[in-house]
Design a protein around this motif. Structure first.
Motif, PDB file in Angstrom:
ATOM      1  N   MET C   1      -8.437 -49.812 159.848  1.00 41.26           N
ATOM      2  CA  MET C   1      -9.485 -50.034 158.839  1.00 41.26           C
ATOM      3  C   MET C   1      -9.468 -51.497 158.411  1.00 41.26           C
ATOM      4  O   MET C   1      -8.439 -52.039 158.040  1.00 41.26           O
ATOM      5  N   GLN C   2     -10.632 -52.149 158.532  1.00 45.70           N
ATOM      6  CA  GLN C   2     -10.732 -53.584 158.263  1.00 45.70           C
ATOM      7  C   GLN C   2     -10.833 -53.866 156.758  1.00 45.70           C
ATOM      8  O   GLN C   2     -11.481 -53.130 156.017  1.00 45.70           O
ATOM      9  N   THR C   3     -10.158 -54.925 156.357  1.00 44.11           N
ATOM     10  CA  THR C   3     -10.248 -55.348 154.958  1.00 44.11           C
ATOM     11  C   THR C   3     -10.567 -56.839 154.941  1.00 44.11           C
ATOM     12  O   THR C   3     -10.682 -57.459 155.999  1.00 44.11           O
ATOM     13  N   GLU C   4     -10.659 -57.400 153.756  1.00 48.81           N
ATOM     14  CA  GLU C   4     -10.947 -58.837 153.655  1.00 48.81           C
ATOM     15  C   GLU C   4      -9.673 -59.675 153.724  1.00 48.81           C
ATOM     16  O   GLU C   4      -9.691 -60.866 153.471  1.00 48.81           O
ATOM     17  N   SER C   5      -8.565 -59.035 154.037  1.00 47.30           N
ATOM     18  CA  SER C   5      -7.290 -59.742 154.040  1.00 47.30           C
ATOM     19  C   SER C   5      -7.187 -60.733 155.195  1.00 47.30           C
ATOM     20  O   SER C   5      -7.439 -60.395 156.347  1.00 47.30           O
ATOM     21  N   LYS C   6      -6.783 -61.943 154.860  1.00 45.77           N
ATOM     22  CA  LYS C   6      -6.566 -62.962 155.889  1.00 45.77           C
ATOM     23  C   LYS C   6      -5.337 -62.576 156.714  1.00 45.77           C
ATOM     24  O   LYS C   6      -5.308 -62.745 157.932  1.00 45.77           O
ATOM     25  N   LEU C   7      -4.352 -62.025 156.019  1.00 39.67           N
ATOM     26  CA  LEU C   7      -3.133 -61.601 156.705  1.00 39.67           C
ATOM     27  C   LEU C   7      -3.462 -60.594 157.801  1.00 39.67           C
ATOM     28  O   LEU C   7      -2.944 -60.660 158.914  1.00 39.67           O
ATOM     29  N   GLN C   8      -4.337 -59.660 157.470  1.00 32.83           N
ATOM     30  CA  GLN C   8      -4.708 -58.650 158.454  1.00 32.83           C
ATOM     31  C   GLN C   8      -5.409 -59.291 159.658  1.00 32.83           C
ATOM     32  O   GLN C   8      -5.123 -58.959 160.807  1.00 32.83           O
ATOM     33  N   LYS C   9      -6.295 -60.241 159.385  1.00 29.14           N
ATOM     34  CA  LYS C   9      -7.016 -60.894 160.482  1.00 29.14           C
ATOM     35  C   LYS C   9      -6.035 -61.587 161.420  1.00 29.14           C
ATOM     36  O   LYS C   9      -6.152 -61.491 162.641  1.00 29.14           O
ATOM     37  N   LEU C  10      -5.063 -62.266 160.833  1.00 30.83           N
ATOM     38  CA  LEU C  10      -4.076 -62.973 161.652  1.00 30.83           C
ATOM     39  C   LEU C  10      -3.277 -61.991 162.498  1.00 30.83           C
ATOM     40  O   LEU C  10      -3.067 -62.197 163.693  1.00 30.83           O
ATOM     41  N   LEU C  11      -2.833 -60.936 161.856  1.00 29.42           N
ATOM     42  CA  LEU C  11      -2.005 -59.955 162.573  1.00 29.42           C
ATOM     43  C   LEU C  11      -2.824 -59.261 163.661  1.00 29.42           C
ATOM     44  O   LEU C  11      -2.359 -59.105 164.792  1.00 29.42           O
ATOM     45  N   ASP C  12      -4.041 -58.870 163.309  1.00 30.91           N
ATOM     46  CA  ASP C  12      -4.867 -58.153 164.279  1.00 30.91           C
ATOM     47  C   ASP C  12      -5.246 -59.049 165.466  1.00 30.91           C
ATOM     48  O   ASP C  12      -5.488 -58.557 166.565  1.00 30.91           O
ATOM     49  N   SER C  13      -5.272 -60.364 165.226  1.00 27.35           N
ATOM     50  CA  SER C  13      -5.606 -61.215 166.367  1.00 27.35           C
ATOM     51  C   SER C  13      -4.353 -61.683 167.100  1.00 27.35           C
ATOM     52  O   SER C  13      -4.400 -62.578 167.931  1.00 27.35           O
ATOM     53  N   GLY C  14      -3.230 -61.067 166.783  1.00 26.22           N
ATOM     54  CA  GLY C  14      -2.041 -61.256 167.610  1.00 26.22           C
ATOM     55  C   GLY C  14      -1.150 -62.436 167.246  1.00 26.22           C
ATOM     56  O   GLY C  14      -0.233 -62.768 167.984  1.00 26.22           O
ATOM     57  N   HIS C  15      -1.404 -63.084 166.117  1.00 22.30           N
ATOM     58  CA  HIS C  15      -0.533 -64.195 165.709  1.00 22.30           C
ATOM     59  C   HIS C  15       0.808 -63.669 165.207  1.00 22.30           C
ATOM     60  O   HIS C  15       0.881 -62.577 164.647  1.00 22.30           O
ATOM     61  N   PHE C  16       1.838 -64.487 165.433  1.00 21.16           N
ATOM     62  CA  PHE C  16       3.149 -64.190 164.860  1.00 21.16           C
ATOM     63  C   PHE C  16       3.125 -64.769 163.447  1.00 21.16           C
ATOM     64  O   PHE C  16       3.143 -65.978 163.270  1.00 21.16           O
ATOM     65  N   VAL C  17       3.022 -63.894 162.448  1.00 23.88           N
ATOM     66  CA  VAL C  17       2.774 -64.389 161.099  1.00 23.88           C
ATOM     67  C   VAL C  17       4.058 -64.736 160.347  1.00 23.88           C
ATOM     68  O   VAL C  17       5.152 -64.277 160.706  1.00 23.88           O
ATOM     69  N   VAL C  18       3.879 -65.545 159.334  1.00 24.01           N
ATOM     70  CA  VAL C  18       5.000 -65.915 158.473  1.00 24.01           C
ATOM     71  C   VAL C  18       4.607 -65.581 157.032  1.00 24.01           C
ATOM     72  O   VAL C  18       3.590 -66.058 156.539  1.00 24.01           O
TER      73      VAL C  18
END
Lengths: 222, 148, 308
Positions: C1-18
């Motif tokens: 489920m999509q939200t306005e979270s930037k964190l989610q966008k980064l994770l969903d696009s496969g970035h290794f997040v910090v």
């Protein structure tokens, strides 16, 4: 049974400091079994209070009596004569008994015990809390171990991240209830039951809705 | 000022009481301030009896049971000791002081030890002076109305 | 489920997040919090804002999150079950969302016994899994916890949960993680990892169940300033495992602070390169926020990706 423990004698003494004659009323119910308010404890307390007051040069007259149960009006009625001319009544019952005495008599009624919990004996002289009185038993879902009172967070989908080496994060002396539940469910081959998400608890069956009542219509005498 | 303490000794039949007998046959001198109460076992002692002894005017009280491991009823002496400790704690809490109460272990063969304990306790109480309840009466017991 | 979270966008696009952590202060000024946020801004993708951690009274997580957001970092609001009943939780959730906060981390919370109000009454009306589930329903089914419809503007949080691979019973930890994901958790942050071997075993079980494909798992790390800090965590914090070698390494180090950072950098690199299924790292620099940029840089995780 209800587990209670005596308050510090100094605290009890302070409650009756301005009285000359006091009735100490024990209870032969739960508090007698957990050795907090039976006949013996009642007499010891009365004796301690007399000694204390005599040392202060302000002697205290006492009467002692053991009620069959203080949580039953029919046994409380029997106290009418006993407390007739006292200035105060010290009840060695649980909080229920204290209230029954207070309701019956227009006297200063004070508690000698702190009502702790409902539980049972571990060995003679040690008691442990077992039930949270939540009004909606879940023991069939948790292998007969109560998470409401034995888990310090009353978690229904445990264990939380503070469970380690079988102990609760609150203290190394406290078993993690969810570790116990897990172990037991595993032993019974029912671990799959723990995978179900347990829904919100209906706390309206517990406290917060005023005093609860239980009724058995078929045994009420008209 | 001469103060003769009144001391109650609750003595187990199997040890202390027999030791008292032995002390007698050995013609040992010991303090005459001791009133011996024979018990079937020190484990029979009750918190209430100890408290009542003080309320009734005893200056000192002690319980004497068998040596540890020798109780005729296996653990009576341990239980007695615990109860005495509990009453000592209570006596401190209510400001009476716990020094007037003691627990001893001895065997039936220890006649001299019995005499020693009697003297020891008498000396201790003499040092402490009369029980707070006897002070006004200059050492004599003033009996006050009991509840019952 | 999509939200306005930037964190989610980064994770969903496969970035290794910090992600990092900012602990609100025990007073009424956000000065320090804002300083930390500005310092970390370019180095992390989001920061957790703790909710009265260890049951010590601090600025509320939601208020602090607003300050942090104001400084240009996306906050992750932590919400514990310890202090609020279901009414207060929902009120705060609505309020948090109205303030532009988009990430929510659901936890049960440390017991009040550890805090500065040990005689307080705890709440625990609901538990963390129930909270996750109910927040998901608010978003996906547009209903309050009671089932009543939210007619408009339902809060749409990116929902996170925690997992502790070092707590017991170990075998059940992954099952419980699955329960959290089942309830609605989309990202998972773990407890600080010091025992890498145990974490690897944990992740193996996670992969066996395919959980790494159903939620984004961020590995928690903590740089230690001294061997004493390590020892304290080893002996006094429940649900932690700190291997003795680590304590010794810090003890023998000439410059323990530098050694602590070295260890943390090694851990992050190891996790990133060797442990499959980990989608990011969560740096909990407890009372040492200043060190975060250096760690991120040394791990080669700087600059952070941009989201359009």
């Amino acid at each position: 049974m209800i587990i209670a423990q005596q308050k510090p004698v100094k605290d009890i003494a302070a409650m009756i400091a301005d009285c000359k004659k006091v009735a100490f009323i024990g209870c032969a119910g739960c508090v007698a079994v957990c050795l907090a308010g039976g006949e013996k404890e009642t007499e010891i307390l009365a004796s301690a209070m007399r000694i204390m007051r005599r040392l202060e040069g302000n002697p205290l007259e006492t009467v002692t009596y053991l009620a069959t149960r203080q949580c039953d009006p029919e046994y409380v009625v029997a106290l009418d004569e006993v407390v007739k001319d006292v200035d105060a009544i010290v009840s060695l019952a649980c909080g229920v008994g204290v209230q029954y005495l207070a309701e019956r008599f227009d006297k200063w009624v004070v508690p000698a015990l702190d009502t702790k919990f409902i539980g049972g004996s571990v060995v003679h002289g040690i008691w442990e809390e077992k039930c949270g009185l939540c009004g909606d038993c879940v023991l069939h879902k948790t292998g007969g171990i109560c998470p409401i009172i034995r888990c310090s967070k009353s978690i229904l989908n445990g264990p939380c991240g503070g469970s380690q080496y079988g102990k609760c994060e609150v203290s190394k002396d406290v078993d993690c209830a969810w570790q116990l539940i897990y172990d037991r469910m595993k032993k019974l081959g029912k671990l799959d039951k723990l995978l179900e998400i347990q829904p919100f608890k209906d706390w309206s069956k517990s406290r917060d809705v005023g005093p609860r009542r239980a009724t058995r219509e078929d045994v009420i005498i008209e | 000022m001469s103060f003769e303490p009144k001391i109650v000794a609750f003595c187990c039949h199997y040890c202390a009481y027999s030791a008292a007998d032995l002390a007698g046959s050995m013609r040992l001198q010991y303090s005459p301030n001791i009133r011996v109460v024979e018990m079937t076992c020190s484990g029979n002692i009750d918190h209430r009896v100890l408290l009542n002894a003080f309320e009734q005017g005893a200056d000192g009280v002690y319980v004497a049971g068998c040596l540890e491991g020798d109780c005729h009823f296996l653990k009576g002496n341990f239980r007695a000791k615990k109860r005495v400790q509990a009453v000592k704690k209570l006596l401190d809490e209510i400001g009476f002081g716990s020094e007037r109460l003691e627990f001893y272990n001895l065997s039936a063969a220890m006649g001299p030890r019995f005499a020693e304990i009697a003297n020891e306790m008498t000396e201790r109480i003499r040092q402490l002076g009369p029980s707070p309840f006897n002070k006004a009466a200059g050492g004599c017991t003033a009996k006050e109305g009991e509840a019952e | 489920m999509q939200t306005e979270s930037k964190l989610q966008k980064l994770l969903d696009s496969g970035h290794f997040v910090v992600t990092a952590e900012i602990g609100p202060p025990k007073h009424a000024s956000a000065h320090g919090v804002r300083h930390h946020a500005e310092m970390m801004r370019d180095y992390v993708d989001a920061t957790n804002i703790t909710d009265c951690q260890t049951a010590i009274v601090r600025i509320s997580s939601i208020a602090t999150a607003v300050h942090v957001k104001d400084c240009g970092i996306e906050p992750i609001v932590q919400m514990t079950c310890r202090d609020r009943n279901r009414i207060a939780i929902q009120a705060d959730l609505l309020g948090a969302y109205s303030l532009g906060l988009r990430n929510l981390l659901c936890l049960s919370g440390d017991h009040q016994k550890f805090g500065n109000h040990p005689t307080a009454k705890n709440v625990y009306d609901i538990d963390s899994i129930q909270l996750i589930n109910a927040v998901r329903k608010m978003r996906d089914e547009k209903v309050f916890f009671c089932g009543e419809p939210i007619k408009e503007h339902e809060p749409r949080f990116f929902i996170g949960a925690v997992a502790n691979p070092f707590a017991d019973p170990f075998e059940f930890r992954v099952a419980r993680l699955e329960k959290k994901i089942e309830a609605g958790a989309q990202f998972i942050q773990t407890q600080c990892i010091f025992d890498m071997e145990r974490f690897e075993r944990f992740m193996e079980m996670v992969r066996e169940r395919g959980l790494h494909e159903r939620a984004h798992i961020l590995a928690g790390v903590t740089p230690l300033k001294s061997w004493r800090a390590a020892k304290y965590m080893q002996t006094s914090v429940s649900g932690m495992i700190v291997p003795e070698e680590l304590v010794q390494r810090l003890k023998n180090a000439e410059d323990p602070k530098k050694e602590g950072v070295d260890i943390c950098v090694e851990q992050i690199k190891y996790i990133k390169e060797n442990i499959k299924g980990v989608h990011g790292v969560h740096i909990m620099a407890i009372a040492w926020e200043e060190i975060v940029p250096e760690i991120v840089q040394r791990c080669g995780l700087y600059p952070r990706p941009k989201v359009e």
